[in-house]
Motif scaffolding. Sequence first.
Motif, mmCIF file in Angstrom:
data_model
loop_
_atom_site.group_PDB
_atom_site.id
_atom_site.type_symbol
_atom_site.label_atom_id
_atom_site.label_comp_id
_atom_site.label_asym_id
_atom_site.label_seq_id
_atom_site.Cartn_x
_atom_site.Cartn_y
_atom_site.Cartn_z
ATOM 1 N N ASP A 172 20.336 45.744 64.805
ATOM 2 C CA ASP A 172 18.711 45.570 66.182
ATOM 3 C C ASP A 172 19.560 45.190 66.489
ATOM 4 O OD1 ASP A 172 15.881 45.045 67.291
ATOM 5 O OD2 ASP A 172 17.167 42.493 67.282
ATOM 6 N N HIS A 173 19.725 45.761 68.360
ATOM 7 C CA HIS A 173 20.286 44.875 69.206
ATOM 8 C C HIS A 173 19.613 45.406 70.884
ATOM 9 C CE1 HIS A 173 21.653 48.981 68.987
ATOM 10 N NE2 HIS A 173 21.699 49.432 70.474
ATOM 11 N N THR A 174 19.872 44.152 71.800
ATOM 12 C CA THR A 174 18.834 44.268 72.745
ATOM 13 C C THR A 174 19.848 43.803 74.392
ATOM 14 O OG1 THR A 174 16.576 44.279 74.378
ATOM 15 C CG2 THR A 174 17.258 42.590 72.937
ATOM 16 N N SER A 175 20.012 45.087 75.251
ATOM 17 C CA SER A 175 20.645 43.616 76.458
ATOM 18 C C SER A 175 19.397 42.632 77.888
ATOM 19 C CB SER A 175 21.196 44.649 77.010
ATOM 20 O OG SER A 175 20.617 45.793 78.207
ATOM 21 N N ASP A 176 18.816 43.345 77.228
ATOM 22 C CA ASP A 176 17.104 42.117 77.875
ATOM 23 C C ASP A 176 17.187 40.739 77.053
ATOM 24 O OD1 ASP A 176 15.084 41.355 78.847
ATOM 25 O OD2 ASP A 176 13.112 42.679 78.007
ATOM 26 N N LEU A 177 18.208 39.807 77.254
ATOM 27 C CA LEU A 177 18.424 39.001 77.153
ATOM 28 C C LEU A 177 16.796 37.322 76.932
ATOM 29 C CD1 LEU A 177 21.938 37.668 78.096
ATOM 30 C CD2 LEU A 177 20.818 39.214 76.291
ATOM 31 N N GLY A 178 16.624 38.049 78.938
ATOM 32 C CA GLY A 178 15.126 37.248 78.903
ATOM 33 C C GLY A 178 15.817 35.651 78.461
ATOM 34 N N TRP A 179 14.654 34.755 77.960
ATOM 35 C CA TRP A 179 14.765 33.424 77.615
ATOM 36 C C TRP A 179 16.208 33.230 77.201
ATOM 37 C CZ3 TRP A 179 15.432 30.756 73.138
ATOM 38 C CH2 TRP A 179 15.221 32.111 71.982
ATOM 39 N N LYS A 180 17.074 33.527 76.525
ATOM 40 C CA LYS A 180 17.691 33.239 75.559
ATOM 41 C C LYS A 180 19.135 33.238 76.761
ATOM 42 C CE LYS A 180 17.180 35.742 71.032
ATOM 43 N NZ LYS A 180 17.425 36.557 70.251
ATOM 44 N N GLU A 181 18.979 34.263 77.377
ATOM 45 C CA GLU A 181 20.003 33.829 78.329
ATOM 46 C C GLU A 181 20.451 32.612 79.415
ATOM 47 O OE1 GLU A 181 20.530 35.235 82.757
ATOM 48 O OE2 GLU A 181 20.311 36.547 82.328
ATOM 49 N N GLY A 182 18.896 31.721 79.840
ATOM 50 C CA GLY A 182 19.356 30.581 79.778
ATOM 51 C C GLY A 182 19.506 29.529 78.620
ATOM 52 N N GLN A 183 19.071 29.869 77.691
ATOM 53 C CA GLN A 183 18.549 28.504 76.775
ATOM 54 C C GLN A 183 19.514 29.416 75.705
ATOM 55 O OE1 GLN A 183 14.976 27.418 75.111
ATOM 56 N NE2 GLN A 183 14.406 28.447 76.406
ATOM 57 N N ARG A 184 20.323 30.582 75.039
ATOM 58 C CA ARG A 184 21.200 30.577 74.316
ATOM 59 C C ARG A 184 23.060 31.196 74.586
ATOM 60 N NH1 ARG A 184 18.182 32.121 69.631
ATOM 61 N NH2 ARG A 184 16.747 30.798 69.488
ATOM 62 N N ILE A 185 22.806 31.743 75.473
ATOM 63 C CA ILE A 185 24.174 32.360 76.471
ATOM 64 C C ILE A 185 24.656 30.788 77.196
ATOM 65 C CG2 ILE A 185 25.481 34.110 77.136
ATOM 66 C CD1 ILE A 185 24.032 34.498 74.975
ATOM 67 N N GLN A 186 24.342 30.820 78.345
ATOM 68 C CA GLN A 186 25.270 30.055 79.798
ATOM 69 C C GLN A 186 25.598 28.768 79.151
ATOM 70 O OE1 GLN A 186 22.323 30.694 82.377
ATOM 71 N NE2 GLN A 186 23.529 32.024 83.676
ATOM 72 N N PRO A 187 24.609 28.013 77.761
ATOM 73 C CA PRO A 187 25.388 26.676 77.538
ATOM 74 C C PRO A 187 26.464 26.855 77.141
ATOM 75 C CG PRO A 187 22.769 26.847 76.974
ATOM 76 C CD PRO A 187 23.257 27.903 77.269
ATOM 77 N N ILE A 188 26.891 25.858 77.369
ATOM 78 C CA ILE A 188 28.307 25.735 76.502
ATOM 79 C C ILE A 188 28.593 24.750 75.344
ATOM 80 C CG2 ILE A 188 30.991 25.327 76.057
ATOM 81 C CD1 ILE A 188 30.886 25.498 79.598
ATOM 82 N N VAL A 189 28.914 25.340 74.487
ATOM 83 C CA VAL A 189 28.750 24.449 72.550
ATOM 84 C C VAL A 189 30.068 24.203 72.180
ATOM 85 C CG1 VAL A 189 26.487 24.533 72.636
ATOM 86 C CG2 VAL A 189 27.906 25.422 71.271
ATOM 87 N N VAL A 190 30.239 23.394 71.544
ATOM 88 C CA VAL A 190 31.256 22.956 70.426
ATOM 89 C C VAL A 190 31.115 22.650 69.265
ATOM 90 C CG1 VAL A 190 33.962 22.202 69.780
ATOM 91 C CG2 VAL A 190 32.408 21.932 72.378
#
Length: 276
Positions: free
Chosen positions: A57-75
């Motif tokens: 299951d996939h999409t390039s429409d990131l929506g809210w995930k861009e700012g909350q899941r992709i851009q944040p840097i975690v370790v």
Amino acid sequence: MGSTILAAILRAVAVLLKMDEGWDWFITLSASDYPLITQDDLSHVFSSIRRDLNFIDHTSDLGWKEGQRIQPIVVDPGIYLARRTQIFHATEKRPMPDAFTVFTGSPWVVLSRPFLEFCIFGWENLPRTLLMYFTNVVLSQEVYFHTVICNSPEFRNTTVNADLRYFVWDDPPKMEPHILSTSDYEDMVESGAAFARQFEKDGAVLDMIDRNILKRDSNRATPGAWCRGRKSWWTDPCSQWGDVNVVKPGPQADKFGQSIDKLLDSWNESSDTCAK
């Protein structure tokens, strides 16, 4: 959270590639998943489809995930510590990459052997580059395989946009799907899904699935055509094995097969299955 789960999946794939050459697909499962079909049903239906297809299951429409899941840097300390601890966040976010398009979707996937060989052996730099990037995102299992496959010309059109799971999301959706109960049983059966999640521990609906679909006795494996022992109160028929290549699909195989046929019809109609 973190990338420990992705590391475990890649490690498992690497071990299986080394141990055995006879498998075609790798299915990610957790303790929250339960089968809605037997092993024979799955083998029967999958034996008639292309071995290079990936159900993801996939999409390039990131929506809210861009700012909350992709851009944040975690370790994720679990990557380098024997004892897992909570992930920690950096104070800043990073911009979205321009060298590749990020895709996201369900973390539960059914991936083909050719694609996983590409991820593990990495005859191109793409899988390795994306692995380094997604090591530091919040939920890497929701983006890694999706982004690798849809940015690879060799594999992007092998994607069937589905995860073959049945689940019900709350409104608004939470981190995990709604707990399934006996009231969801009929919809589960009619869905044609291979697995469902998630369930209450020892829930009554699990007994219904065991009794009506899997034909599974308490504390015993789901029987298949490979079970050659005599069935009795004290003897497990699956304690004696026959030919594991012989399958005997049950009634639920028809619903699963119909579901797969619909997905493949949609896949055949698309010229680029990673276009969105």
